[in-house]
Design a protein around this motif. Structure first.
Motif, PDB file in Angstrom:
ATOM      1  N   LEU A  14     -13.060   2.363 -17.751  1.00  0.00           N
ATOM      2  CA  LEU A  14     -14.100   1.789 -18.560  1.00  0.00           C
ATOM      3  C   LEU A  14     -14.807   0.454 -17.845  1.00  0.00           C
ATOM      4  CD1 LEU A  14     -13.197   2.987 -22.500  1.00  0.00           C
ATOM      5  CD2 LEU A  14     -15.184   4.240 -20.297  1.00  0.00           C
ATOM      6  N   THR A  17     -16.419  -0.414 -14.827  1.00  0.00           N
ATOM      7  CA  THR A  17     -17.599   0.307 -14.169  1.00  0.00           C
ATOM      8  C   THR A  17     -19.203  -0.491 -14.111  1.00  0.00           C
ATOM      9  OG1 THR A  17     -17.324   2.002 -15.693  1.00  0.00           O
ATOM     10  CG2 THR A  17     -19.945   1.780 -15.582  1.00  0.00           C
ATOM     11  N   LEU A  86     -24.831   2.117 -18.284  1.00  0.00           N
ATOM     12  CA  LEU A  86     -22.782   2.876 -19.070  1.00  0.00           C
ATOM     13  C   LEU A  86     -22.506   1.973 -18.950  1.00  0.00           C
ATOM     14  CD1 LEU A  86     -23.770   5.816 -16.822  1.00  0.00           C
ATOM     15  CD2 LEU A  86     -24.410   5.550 -19.746  1.00  0.00           C
ATOM     16  N   ASP A  90     -19.486   0.745 -21.765  1.00  0.00           N
ATOM     17  CA  ASP A  90     -18.264   0.759 -20.871  1.00  0.00           C
ATOM     18  C   ASP A  90     -17.381  -0.529 -21.827  1.00  0.00           C
ATOM     19  OD1 ASP A  90     -18.752   3.579 -20.624  1.00  0.00           O
ATOM     20  OD2 ASP A  90     -18.924   3.407 -18.204  1.00  0.00           O
ATOM     21  N   ARG A 156     -16.490   9.748 -20.092  1.00  0.00           N
ATOM     22  CA  ARG A 156     -17.500   8.920 -19.387  1.00  0.00           C
ATOM     23  C   ARG A 156     -17.340   9.710 -17.297  1.00  0.00           C
ATOM     24  NH1 ARG A 156     -19.851   7.128 -16.790  1.00  0.00           N
ATOM     25  NH2 ARG A 156     -19.537   5.146 -16.105  1.00  0.00           N
TER      26      ARG A 156
END
Length: 375
Positions: A14, A17, A86, A90, A156
């Motif tokens: 995460l 990202t 996104l 994250d 994800r």
């Protein structure tokens, strides 16, 4: 251990990202259709944090026309554009799920450093009981955060896999089907050409040599003694040439393979081998010509190799059919030490066959070949 490993892998996934999104948008997006290739490669690498079964992006050179025509290119570019929001989500999830529980668990450290935290989550931390209660609550939130961050990361990753990996693998699968179809056509064309050469040699050159031998036989009855010796020599040379031509035709495609099938052809092959060869076959039906031809020449090459290199005095060829597979084993009592049989493996691969070699130093050697029954 897994309880610790997967949350930290999820946190790494995460947290990475947003940096990937920023670097890609700033540095690679101007490349246009080419920008999707490195993005897919990086995302596949990141996916391996959670799913080791994801394979790396295949290395290949792509032309601009190919990239423009590929659906996966535009899917990757769209994915890269939405990767920034996104990535922000994250990172927020990862920070909250990690920072809040760690802060509560580390409350004694903050207090020893002189921090005045007062009330945390409605609990007065000025007392020992309040501090302990906050730490217990932090431990519970740590377990909950680990589960939450892992679930978010897997969600994800599933989205990335569907968007990036799925279309690309479908395209690669379609390319593989086209390559396999092309290979099938090449194999069939090669087989037809080999049979044509065999037929031409049998009907043309062999018949002419037979006619020449007969003519020389008649000539030697009509000429003087000296000329008869020359006719005898010419007739012997012609017979030798005919024998060599017949051996060549047999090597191109033995007639017994077409007429009687694989088992009979292997029996004939064993009879010609200078090493004793026992052939054992268990209820093998007639197979497609390409499969029979491939199996025959693989066994022929295996026997030729053992004659040249193995110092064996006994060999066995076992042939059996199981469901949709033909299994062939070539065994010899030679000195062993066989490592690679590239030509046999390559020949088998043209029909989706497989080769396994068991050959310890000192012997014996066993080759296991597996071919499909249908082609």
């Amino acid at each position: 251990m897994a309880f610790v490993k997967w949350p930290w892998r999820a946190v790494c996934y995460l947290c990475s990202t947003l940096p990937v999104a920023v670097v890609w948008l700033v540095s690679l997006l101007p490349l246009g259709p080419f920008a999707g290739v490195p993005l897919r490669a990086v995302e596949r690498r990141r996916l391996r944090l959670l799913d080791p079964t994801v394979t790396p992006e295949p290395r290949a050179r792509h032309t601009l026309r190919e990239l423009i025509a590929a659906r996966s290119t535009w899917v990757a570019l769209l994915y890269g554009v939405v990767l920034l929001p996104l990535g922000t989500i994250d990172l927020t999830v990862a920070v909250v799920c990690v920072a809040v529980p760690l802060t509560m668990l580390g409350l004694p450290l903050w207090k020893s450093a002189g921090a005045e935290l007062g009330v945390v989550a409605g609990i007065d931390t000025s007392t020992v009981a309040g501090t302990a209660l906050v730490m217990v609550l932090g431990a519970l939130l740590a377990a909950l955060g680990a589960a939450l961050v892992t679930a978010v990361a897997w969600g994800r990753a599933a989205f990335a896999r569907v968007v990036l990996v799925g279309p690309r693998e479908r395209e690669l699968g379609e390319q593989l089907v086209r390559v396999r179809s092309s290979r099938l056509r090449l194999v069939d064309a090669f087989e037809l050409e080999r049979r044509r050469i065999e037929r031409d040699l049998h009907d043309g050159a062999q018949q002419r040599l037979l006619s020449l031998i007969m003519t020389l036989g008649l000539l030697r009855l009509e000429v003087p003694e000296r000329a008869r010796e020359l006719a005898d020599k010419a007739q012997g040379d012609a017979k030798a040439a005919l024998d060599e031509l017949r051996e060549l035709v047999r090597g191109i495609h033995p007639a017994v393979l077409t007429d009687a099938g694989l088992v009979a052809a292997l029996d004939e092959l064993a009879d010609r081998c200078p090493v004793r060869v026992d052939v054992r076959a268990e209820a093998v039906d007639r197979l497609p010509p390409t499969i029979e031809s491939t199996a025959y020449f693989c066994v022929s090459e295996a026997l030729a190799n053992l004659v040249r290199h193995s110092e064996a005095d006994l060999a066995r060829v076992a042939l059996r059919q199981r469901a949709d597979k033909v299994l062939i084993t070539v065994w010899d009592n030679g000195k062993g030490g066989v490592r690679e049989l590239t030509s046999i493996a390559d020949r088998l691969s043209t029909v989706d066959g497989e080769l396994a070699v068991l050959s310890p130093v000192g012997g014996p050697t066993e080759l296991r070949m597996e071919l499909p029954c249908a082609w």
